[in-house]
Design a protein around this motif. Sequence first.
Motif, mmCIF file in Angstrom:
data_model
loop_
_atom_site.group_PDB
_atom_site.id
_atom_site.type_symbol
_atom_site.label_atom_id
_atom_site.label_comp_id
_atom_site.label_asym_id
_atom_site.label_seq_id
_atom_site.Cartn_x
_atom_site.Cartn_y
_atom_site.Cartn_z
ATOM 1 N N PRO A 37 -49.475 19.067 64.463
ATOM 2 C CA PRO A 37 -48.412 19.827 63.796
ATOM 3 C C PRO A 37 -47.059 19.131 63.941
ATOM 4 O O PRO A 37 -46.735 18.564 64.982
ATOM 5 C CB PRO A 37 -48.422 21.168 64.542
ATOM 6 N N ASP A 83 -46.440 22.766 55.329
ATOM 7 C CA ASP A 83 -45.160 23.262 54.838
ATOM 8 C C ASP A 83 -44.870 22.687 53.452
ATOM 9 O O ASP A 83 -45.604 21.815 52.973
ATOM 10 C CB ASP A 83 -44.038 22.977 55.844
ATOM 11 N N SER A 89 -47.794 22.324 59.579
ATOM 12 C CA SER A 89 -46.939 23.243 60.310
ATOM 13 C C SER A 89 -47.692 23.876 61.482
ATOM 14 O O SER A 89 -47.174 23.953 62.594
ATOM 15 C CB SER A 89 -46.438 24.334 59.361
ATOM 16 N N LYS A 90 -48.920 24.346 61.230
ATOM 17 C CA LYS A 90 -49.738 24.994 62.251
ATOM 18 C C LYS A 90 -51.203 24.702 61.981
ATOM 19 O O LYS A 90 -51.591 24.399 60.857
ATOM 20 C CB LYS A 90 -49.579 26.523 62.203
ATOM 21 N N THR A 91 -52.017 24.855 63.023
ATOM 22 C CA THR A 91 -53.468 24.792 62.863
ATOM 23 C C THR A 91 -54.079 25.965 63.615
ATOM 24 O O THR A 91 -53.466 26.526 64.533
ATOM 25 C CB THR A 91 -54.067 23.485 63.424
ATOM 26 N N ARG A 92 -55.294 26.299 63.203
ATOM 27 C CA ARG A 92 -56.017 27.382 63.856
ATOM 28 C C ARG A 92 -57.508 27.124 63.691
ATOM 29 O O ARG A 92 -57.954 26.719 62.627
ATOM 30 C CB ARG A 92 -55.644 28.716 63.224
#
Length: 99
Positions: A37, A83, A89-92
Amino acid sequence: MKALPLLCALLLTACASQPVPPGTQAPLERLSQGVVPGRTTKAELIATFGATRSVRFDSGYEAWVYQSPAGGGRYAEFVILLDPSGVVSKTRTRPPALP
């Protein structure tokens, strides 16, 4: 000329009946180590893992989903939020569904 509308209808029907392709598959360890990220870009994701299923939001953000084999025909999912500038921007990680 009468065959053209029929051909178009057949092609549209065939397209509509195709299942949604699954997300690109990659080992979860490789995904979690290869996506950083704030640094990894959309171009790097495509070059490293290939294109996959994605959803684009009106805000310019995108969510991409890669699948990771988890055995027994099940898959974990690695979800990436990009983004508007195309940077992660983020990971999950979503674990595989229970049988």
